[in-house]
Design an enzyme around this catalytic site. Structure first.
Site, PDB file in Angstrom:
ATOM      1  N   ASP A  30       6.763 -43.945  20.949  1.00 56.08           N
ATOM      2  CA  ASP A  30       6.465 -45.129  20.107  1.00 56.08           C
ATOM      3  C   ASP A  30       7.632 -45.762  19.928  1.00 56.08           C
ATOM      4  O   ASP A  30       8.594 -45.214  19.846  1.00 56.08           O
ATOM      5  CB  ASP A  30       5.834 -44.160  18.693  1.00 56.08           C
ATOM      6  CG  ASP A  30       5.439 -45.380  17.727  1.00 56.08           C
ATOM      7  OD1 ASP A  30       4.213 -45.146  17.558  1.00 56.08           O
ATOM      8  OD2 ASP A  30       6.143 -46.120  17.082  1.00 56.08           O
ATOM      9  N   HIS A 100      -5.736 -44.669  19.647  1.00 54.53           N
ATOM     10  CA  HIS A 100      -4.646 -43.828  19.900  1.00 54.53           C
ATOM     11  C   HIS A 100      -4.372 -42.969  19.179  1.00 54.53           C
ATOM     12  O   HIS A 100      -4.665 -42.882  17.999  1.00 54.53           O
ATOM     13  CB  HIS A 100      -3.277 -44.993  20.166  1.00 54.53           C
ATOM     14  CG  HIS A 100      -3.175 -45.822  18.564  1.00 54.53           C
ATOM     15  ND1 HIS A 100      -4.182 -46.565  18.475  1.00 54.53           N
ATOM     16  CD2 HIS A 100      -2.354 -45.543  17.627  1.00 54.53           C
ATOM     17  CE1 HIS A 100      -3.652 -47.181  17.322  1.00 54.53           C
ATOM     18  NE2 HIS A 100      -2.666 -46.316  16.592  1.00 54.53           N
ATOM     19  N   HIS A 102      -1.202 -40.467  17.534  1.00 52.96           N
ATOM     20  CA  HIS A 102       0.182 -40.262  17.294  1.00 52.96           C
ATOM     21  C   HIS A 102       0.360 -38.723  17.424  1.00 52.96           C
ATOM     22  O   HIS A 102      -0.224 -38.005  16.797  1.00 52.96           O
ATOM     23  CB  HIS A 102       0.663 -40.619  15.777  1.00 52.96           C
ATOM     24  CG  HIS A 102       0.343 -42.087  15.454  1.00 52.96           C
ATOM     25  ND1 HIS A 102       1.445 -42.930  15.659  1.00 52.96           N
ATOM     26  CD2 HIS A 102      -0.735 -42.668  15.164  1.00 52.96           C
ATOM     27  CE1 HIS A 102       0.992 -44.377  15.260  1.00 52.96           C
ATOM     28  NE2 HIS A 102      -0.386 -43.895  14.756  1.00 52.96           N
TER      29      HIS A 102
HETATM   30  P1  AMP Z   1      -1.086 -47.445  14.182  1.00 57.51           P
HETATM   31  O1  AMP Z   1      -0.477 -48.382  12.942  1.00 57.51           O
HETATM   32  O2  AMP Z   1      -1.742 -46.292  13.919  1.00 57.51           O
HETATM   33  O3  AMP Z   1      -2.259 -48.614  14.605  1.00 57.51           O
HETATM   34  O4  AMP Z   1      -0.040 -47.393  15.129  1.00 57.51           O
HETATM   35  C1  AMP Z   1       0.579 -48.405  16.255  1.00 57.51           C
HETATM   36  C2  AMP Z   1       1.752 -47.876  16.808  1.00 57.51           C
HETATM   37  O5  AMP Z   1       2.150 -48.663  17.801  1.00 57.51           O
HETATM   38  C3  AMP Z   1       2.886 -47.908  15.635  1.00 57.51           C
HETATM   39  O6  AMP Z   1       3.318 -46.599  15.560  1.00 57.51           O
HETATM   40  C4  AMP Z   1       3.920 -48.840  16.517  1.00 57.51           C
HETATM   41  O7  AMP Z   1       5.307 -48.327  16.129  1.00 57.51           O
HETATM   42  C5  AMP Z   1       3.418 -48.570  17.938  1.00 57.51           C
HETATM   43  N1  AMP Z   1       3.981 -49.600  18.751  1.00 57.51           N
HETATM   44  C6  AMP Z   1       3.713 -51.216  18.578  1.00 57.51           C
HETATM   45  N2  AMP Z   1       3.941 -51.643  19.857  1.00 57.51           N
HETATM   46  C7  AMP Z   1       4.585 -50.623  20.410  1.00 57.51           C
HETATM   47  C8  AMP Z   1       5.084 -51.047  21.768  1.00 57.51           C
HETATM   48  N3  AMP Z   1       5.427 -52.139  22.497  1.00 57.51           N
HETATM   49  N4  AMP Z   1       5.447 -49.874  22.457  1.00 57.51           N
HETATM   50  C9  AMP Z   1       5.453 -48.393  21.920  1.00 57.51           C
HETATM   51  N5  AMP Z   1       4.890 -48.310  20.747  1.00 57.51           N
HETATM   52  C10 AMP Z   1       4.298 -49.532  20.094  1.00 57.51           C
END
Ligand code: AMP
Ligand code: ZN
Length: 114
Positions: A30, A100, A102
């Protein structure tokens, strides 16, 4: 899907730090970690989130769950403990509409879930 951040990560259009990959899943760090270790596991097929699971074959759902544990092993947190979270929809603050999971750990986590 054209306008999906995680589909762009899967295609390589947006860079990511790969942790794990198999036939159905891809895992990467992340970009904004919320614990010492914070990975994301995504299916290679675009699915908008948990609420669309009925469009996803069971073997791909199972692959995501297994991939989460494989990632924990690879990050060295399988023994110390880790949490798997999938935010679904507005109230859960889902920001990326590609399913996704986490995987977080590496330090003690709050017992509170919300
Ligand atoms: P959510 O808020 O559950 O939809 O999680 C989306 C996650 O994607 C967040 O924890 C962000 O930090 C992560 N995220 C967003 N853009 C990227 C990226 N380019 N590379 C890796 N993680 C990302
Ligand atoms: Zn996508």
């Amino acid at each position: 899907m054209d306008d999906c951040l995680f589909c762009k990560i899967l295609s390589g259009e947006i860079p990511s730090k790969k942790i794990y990959e198999d036939e159905f899943t891809y895992a990467f760090f992340d970009i904004s970690p919320q614990a010492k270790q914070h990975a994301l596991v995504i299916p290679k097929q675009h699915v908008s989130g948990l609420s669309a699971l009925d469009t996803m074959p069971d073997k791909e759902i199972a692959a995501c769950l297994r991939a989460c544990h494989a990632v924990a092993v690879q990050l060295g947190i399988a023994e110390s403990g880790y949490r798997m979270v999938s935010n679904c929809g507005h109230d859960a603050c889902q920001t990326v509409k590609h399913l996704h999971f986490h995987v977080i750990g590496g330090n003690p986590l709050s017992a509170r879930m919300a």
